[in-house]
Design a protein around this motif. Sequence first.
Motif, PDB file in Angstrom:
ATOM      1  N   UNK A  18       0.887  -1.171   0.000  1.00 31.03           N
ATOM      2  CA  UNK A  18       0.000   0.000   0.000  1.00 31.03           C
ATOM      3  C   UNK A  18       0.917   1.210   0.000  1.00 31.03           C
ATOM      4  N   UNK A  19       1.149   1.765  -1.179  1.00 28.17           N
ATOM      5  CA  UNK A  19       2.176   2.790  -1.348  1.00 28.17           C
ATOM      6  C   UNK A  19       1.720   4.137  -0.800  1.00 28.17           C
ATOM      7  N   UNK A  20       2.635   4.901  -0.186  1.00 26.52           N
ATOM      8  CA  UNK A  20       2.322   6.277   0.205  1.00 26.52           C
ATOM      9  C   UNK A  20       2.260   7.175  -1.023  1.00 26.52           C
ATOM     10  N   UNK A  21       1.823   8.396  -0.832  1.00 30.54           N
ATOM     11  CA  UNK A  21       1.769   9.355  -1.937  1.00 30.54           C
ATOM     12  C   UNK A  21       3.142   9.929  -2.251  1.00 30.54           C
ATOM     13  N   UNK A  22       4.026   9.947  -1.267  1.00 27.01           N
ATOM     14  CA  UNK A  22       5.379  10.460  -1.471  1.00 27.01           C
ATOM     15  C   UNK A  22       6.272   9.952  -0.356  1.00 27.01           C
ATOM     16  N   UNK A  23       7.579  10.044  -0.587  1.00 27.53           N
ATOM     17  CA  UNK A  23       8.579   9.621   0.386  1.00 27.53           C
ATOM     18  C   UNK A  23       9.536  10.781   0.638  1.00 27.53           C
ATOM     19  N   UNK A  72      -2.220   2.735   4.357  1.00 26.39           N
ATOM     20  CA  UNK A  72      -3.596   2.323   4.092  1.00 26.39           C
ATOM     21  C   UNK A  72      -4.501   3.492   3.734  1.00 26.39           C
ATOM     22  N   UNK A  73      -4.099   4.724   4.077  1.00 26.78           N
ATOM     23  CA  UNK A  73      -4.846   5.920   3.687  1.00 26.78           C
ATOM     24  C   UNK A  73      -3.970   6.881   2.903  1.00 26.78           C
ATOM     25  N   UNK A  74      -2.946   6.329   2.229  1.00 29.27           N
ATOM     26  CA  UNK A  74      -2.017   7.209   1.539  1.00 29.27           C
ATOM     27  C   UNK A  74      -1.183   7.981   2.543  1.00 29.27           C
ATOM     28  N   UNK A  75      -0.638   9.114   2.097  1.00 31.38           N
ATOM     29  CA  UNK A  75       0.135   9.955   2.997  1.00 31.38           C
ATOM     30  C   UNK A  75       1.605   9.984   2.661  1.00 31.38           C
ATOM     31  N   UNK A  76       2.406  10.420   3.621  1.00 32.48           N
ATOM     32  CA  UNK A  76       3.831  10.637   3.420  1.00 32.48           C
ATOM     33  C   UNK A  76       4.629   9.623   4.230  1.00 32.48           C
ATOM     34  N   UNK A  77       5.511   8.889   3.564  1.00 34.30           N
ATOM     35  CA  UNK A  77       6.430   7.986   4.246  1.00 34.30           C
ATOM     36  C   UNK A  77       7.666   8.775   4.648  1.00 34.30           C
ATOM     37  N   UNK A  78       7.974   8.777   5.940  1.00 34.12           N
ATOM     38  CA  UNK A  78       9.138   9.485   6.460  1.00 34.12           C
ATOM     39  C   UNK A  78      10.256   8.460   6.648  1.00 34.12           C
ATOM     40  N   UNK A  79      11.207   8.464   5.735  1.00 31.06           N
ATOM     41  CA  UNK A  79      12.302   7.486   5.742  1.00 31.06           C
ATOM     42  C   UNK A  79      13.421   8.014   6.641  1.00 31.06           C
ATOM     43  N   UNK A  80      13.669   7.304   7.750  1.00 28.70           N
ATOM     44  CA  UNK A  80      14.666   7.740   8.730  1.00 28.70           C
ATOM     45  C   UNK A  80      16.026   7.066   8.546  1.00 28.70           C
ATOM     46  N   UNK A  81      16.226   6.354   7.454  1.00 30.10           N
ATOM     47  CA  UNK A  81      17.454   5.568   7.304  1.00 30.10           C
ATOM     48  C   UNK A  81      18.707   6.437   7.216  1.00 30.10           C
ATOM     49  N   UNK A  82      18.563   7.710   6.804  1.00 32.25           N
ATOM     50  CA  UNK A  82      19.727   8.604   6.761  1.00 32.25           C
ATOM     51  C   UNK A  82      19.994   9.287   8.100  1.00 32.25           C
ATOM     52  N   UNK A  83      19.135   9.055   9.087  1.00 32.35           N
ATOM     53  CA  UNK A  83      19.420   9.488  10.457  1.00 32.35           C
ATOM     54  C   UNK A  83      20.224   8.376  11.116  1.00 32.35           C
TER      55      UNK A  83
END
Length: 458
Positions: A40-45, A84-95
Amino acid sequence: MTAALQPLLSALEGKFGARFSTAQAVRDQHGRGEAHHATAAPDAVVMVRSTEDVVFVVRHCAAAGVPVIPYGAGTSLEGHLAAVRGGISVDLSQMDQVLRVSTEDMDCTVQAGVTREALNLHLRDQGLFFPIDPGANASIGGMVSTRASGTNAVRYGTMREVTLSLTVVLPDGEVIRTSSRARKSAAGYDLTRLFVGAEGTLGIVTEITLRLFGIPQAISAALCSFPDVESAVGAATMVTQFGIPVARMELMDRGLIEAVNQHADLSLPVADTLAFEFHGTEASVAEQAAVVAEIVADFGALGFEAATDPEDRARLWKARHNAWYAVVGQRKGAVGWTSDVCVPVSELTDSVRHARGLLAGCPVPAVILGHVGDGNFHVAFAIDPDRPEEMAAVKRINAEMVARAISVDGTCTGEHGVGLGKAPYLRDEYAPAALRLMAALKAAIDPQDLMNPGKILP
């Protein structure tokens, strides 16, 4: 949400530039974990590098009424990452910075994207190590969020026990620190434990202060084979009841041994197996191993192969750490499904026997493994995602395993977390009043239901 989305995406792109993406492949990657749950993909990352970056994203999403889903290493197994409702994925891997290490206090503070392997690499010349080992090279933030444990939990505990303090970005963008570095406190509500295991539904963890341990003077590992899985579990239960301070005690059934032999080019005896690891002084490690050898012999152990050399120990544990990929790799194009119930140790033998009976009619490859020192065991399946009848059969087996665990005062998940996959079972595990309290906490902290919505609460 649709009307508010484009201005939000423009604001995020303006702030983060190349660290912002709406590419379908990137979005799909961030909308799934490693198990069978549908993407279930987000709208942006957005790739963040600081607590301040997270604050910017959360505040803008809160103003727009758009969900936020935290992402660490992507190794979760219960659908935690599904938008599940779209939205923004906050990728913390660079922290990924280790911010502070205190050898005197035996603790450290890290950013959420630091992985457990990277942390131990950083600590190795300081005489300290971080013991929580879920198998996968998970991020520390993800391990906090799912209350991870793993192979060392029988001696060192879980993320609940080793987490001292957290920095959390709340749903309105406010930043809190949940506690001090003190090893104990009686001051106010235990906010740290509130966020440990919250799976990003109450806020985004950006920094973690962890308890560390001294590297043992001596480490020894051992493998022993048994005539059947019940004998192996019985031996593990006896070792636990005798109070022997083993560091690791892992069950691998004969099907798993066969799979890892093929996957990792090993030649372990194909039998139901226990793997042990002992930590301490030279004398205490030898004593622990000798007592365990006597116990397993009483349960018909077919052998007890010990190793103290680091390379030999690595070989012995290679089987366990390759388990997931070995099982899934038995079928081309398969995906994995794993259950992870946990029961009181006294109920472990009967629960594993029950699971073994369920697998007698299983139409797909399935193995039993587990951290049997604390009553936690798994059944891992390799399923064809294009065969709904396989999915249905495994779902039934999983439901029966969970029902059996809950019926003996166990839990539907010992370490993977709830996510989407285990959410329906919380109605069986908790009384309605307890679920209402959880819902009230969620509503008080996240009234818009924007933080990883759809997870945990059924």
